[in-house]
Design a protein around this motif. Structure first.
Motif, PDB file in Angstrom:
ATOM      1  N   GLN A   1       0.807  -1.215   0.000  1.00 50.71           N
ATOM      2  CA  GLN A   1       0.000   0.000   0.000  1.00 50.71           C
ATOM      3  C   GLN A   1       0.842   1.268   0.000  1.00 50.71           C
ATOM      4  N   SER A   2       2.098   1.171   0.469  1.00 53.61           N
ATOM      5  CA  SER A   2       2.951   2.357   0.555  1.00 53.61           C
ATOM      6  C   SER A   2       4.411   1.944   0.648  1.00 53.61           C
ATOM      7  N   LYS A   3       5.297   2.923   0.487  1.00 58.36           N
ATOM      8  CA  LYS A   3       6.727   2.652   0.641  1.00 58.36           C
ATOM      9  C   LYS A   3       7.032   2.227   2.070  1.00 58.36           C
ATOM     10  N   GLU A   4       6.343   2.804   3.036  1.00 61.72           N
ATOM     11  CA  GLU A   4       6.557   2.411   4.432  1.00 61.72           C
ATOM     12  C   GLU A   4       6.192   0.954   4.643  1.00 61.72           C
ATOM     13  N   ASP A   5       5.091   0.513   4.026  1.00 61.12           N
ATOM     14  CA  ASP A   5       4.709  -0.893   4.131  1.00 61.12           C
ATOM     15  C   ASP A   5       5.794  -1.800   3.560  1.00 61.12           C
ATOM     16  N   LEU A   6       6.400  -1.356   2.457  1.00 60.07           N
ATOM     17  CA  LEU A   6       7.443  -2.164   1.835  1.00 60.07           C
ATOM     18  C   LEU A   6       8.666  -2.242   2.740  1.00 60.07           C
ATOM     19  N   LEU A   7       9.063  -1.118   3.338  1.00 63.80           N
ATOM     20  CA  LEU A   7      10.193  -1.146   4.273  1.00 63.80           C
ATOM     21  C   LEU A   7       9.881  -2.062   5.449  1.00 63.80           C
ATOM     22  N   PHE A   8       8.652  -1.987   5.946  1.00 63.48           N
ATOM     23  CA  PHE A   8       8.237  -2.856   7.046  1.00 63.48           C
ATOM     24  C   PHE A   8       8.416  -4.325   6.661  1.00 63.48           C
ATOM     25  N   ASP A   9       7.996  -4.685   5.453  1.00 63.87           N
ATOM     26  CA  ASP A   9       8.103  -6.074   5.012  1.00 63.87           C
ATOM     27  C   ASP A   9       9.557  -6.487   4.809  1.00 63.87           C
ATOM     28  N   VAL A  10      10.367  -5.581   4.288  1.00 64.62           N
ATOM     29  CA  VAL A  10      11.792  -5.877   4.104  1.00 64.62           C
ATOM     30  C   VAL A  10      12.452  -6.144   5.448  1.00 64.62           C
ATOM     31  N   ILE A  11      12.244  -5.235   6.400  1.00 68.82           N
ATOM     32  CA  ILE A  11      12.887  -5.373   7.704  1.00 68.82           C
ATOM     33  C   ILE A  11      12.326  -6.568   8.471  1.00 68.82           C
ATOM     34  N   SER A  12      11.050  -6.829   8.322  1.00 75.99           N
ATOM     35  CA  SER A  12      10.457  -8.013   8.950  1.00 75.99           C
ATOM     36  C   SER A  12      11.103  -9.288   8.431  1.00 75.99           C
ATOM     37  N   THR A  13      11.344  -9.328   7.124  1.00 79.39           N
ATOM     38  CA  THR A  13      11.973 -10.508   6.522  1.00 79.39           C
ATOM     39  C   THR A  13      13.385 -10.707   7.044  1.00 79.39           C
ATOM     40  N   VAL A  14      14.164  -9.624   7.132  1.00 74.86           N
ATOM     41  CA  VAL A  14      15.530  -9.710   7.647  1.00 74.86           C
ATOM     42  C   VAL A  14      15.523 -10.219   9.090  1.00 74.86           C
ATOM     43  N   HIS A  15      14.636  -9.648   9.895  1.00 79.12           N
ATOM     44  CA  HIS A  15      14.557 -10.040  11.306  1.00 79.12           C
ATOM     45  C   HIS A  15      14.131 -11.501  11.450  1.00 79.12           C
ATOM     46  N   LYS A  16      13.142 -11.889  10.699  1.00 74.75           N
ATOM     47  CA  LYS A  16      12.632 -13.268  10.775  1.00 74.75           C
ATOM     48  C   LYS A  16      13.711 -14.277  10.384  1.00 74.75           C
TER      49      LYS A  16
END
Length: 216
Positions: free
Chosen positions: A63-78
């Protein structure tokens, strides 16, 4: 100098990738773009161009660039959390398991420098509530280290005067910094760095009795 990944050619409708494959590619490309330009300097158009797709098509996934950053960082953390949790479950006493965890964390960091850099640099770009959603209320990643220090104290292997949380933060702070100076193909391998950093960390927190036991 940072080098951008190659741009994917545009595909016709009949060549579209499965959604899961496209999503994985989106995360990989967004991670690279955030690394090259920083979150503030990157745009969704940059990411769409690198993927070879229309910018509007990105909104099928986000939905937004912020959502994409959230998903990127979530993936790295996971991904990193899965590594240290798996290492913590290898059979052994608390110090042995902590050594395994430190080795795993360092080796994973060395082999995933770009995602690690994005995580450490851009986590603060997210609102506090979204950061906490990724890290968890108990800071799960830090918690793996903290719990092993606490278990080591209960087993008489870790000095009782240490605060487990501060010890965990100290270990993570020193090992996280590897991403700033490690160079693939350089003088030191991920395994060598992980082994030596684990040894230094253990020596800094272990009781004299535990160190004697390890030496024997």
């Amino acid at each position: 100098m940072r080098q951008p990944a190659g741009r994917s050619p545009r595909r016709s409708g009949g060549e579209r990738k499965p959604r899961e494959e496209r999503w994985a590619e989106l995360i990989e490309v967004a991670t690279q773009i955030f690394y090259e330009k920083g979150y503030d300097g990157a745009s969704l158009q940059d990411i769409a161009d690198r993927l070879g797709m229309l910018k509007g098509s990105l909104y099928y996934y986000i939905q937004s660039k912020e959502d994409l950053l959230f998903d990127v960082i979530s993936t790295v953390h996971k991904d990193g959390l899965a590594v240290v949790r798996a290492r913590s479950e290898i059979e052994g006493d608390p110090l042995q398991r902590l050594e395994n965890v430190i080795r795993g964390h360092v080796e994973h960091t060395c082999r995933h420098l770009v995602p690690t850099a994005v995580f450490l640099h851009e986590l603060s770009s997210l609102p506090i509530d979204r950061r906490e959603e990724i890290l968890g209320s108990e800071h799960a990643y830090q918690g793996v280290f903290r719990d092993l220090v606490h278990e080591g104290q209960a087993a008489g292997q870790v000095r009782p005067d240490l605060d487990p949380r501060l010890a965990a933060l100290s270990i993570l702070g020193s090992t996280n910094w590897v991403y700033r100076w490690f160079r693939p193909g350089g003088e030191f391998s991920p395994e060598q760095i992980g082994g030596e950093m684990a040894e230094m960390a253990i020596r800094g927190i272990a009781t004299d009795e535990a160190l004697r036991s390890r030496a024997s």
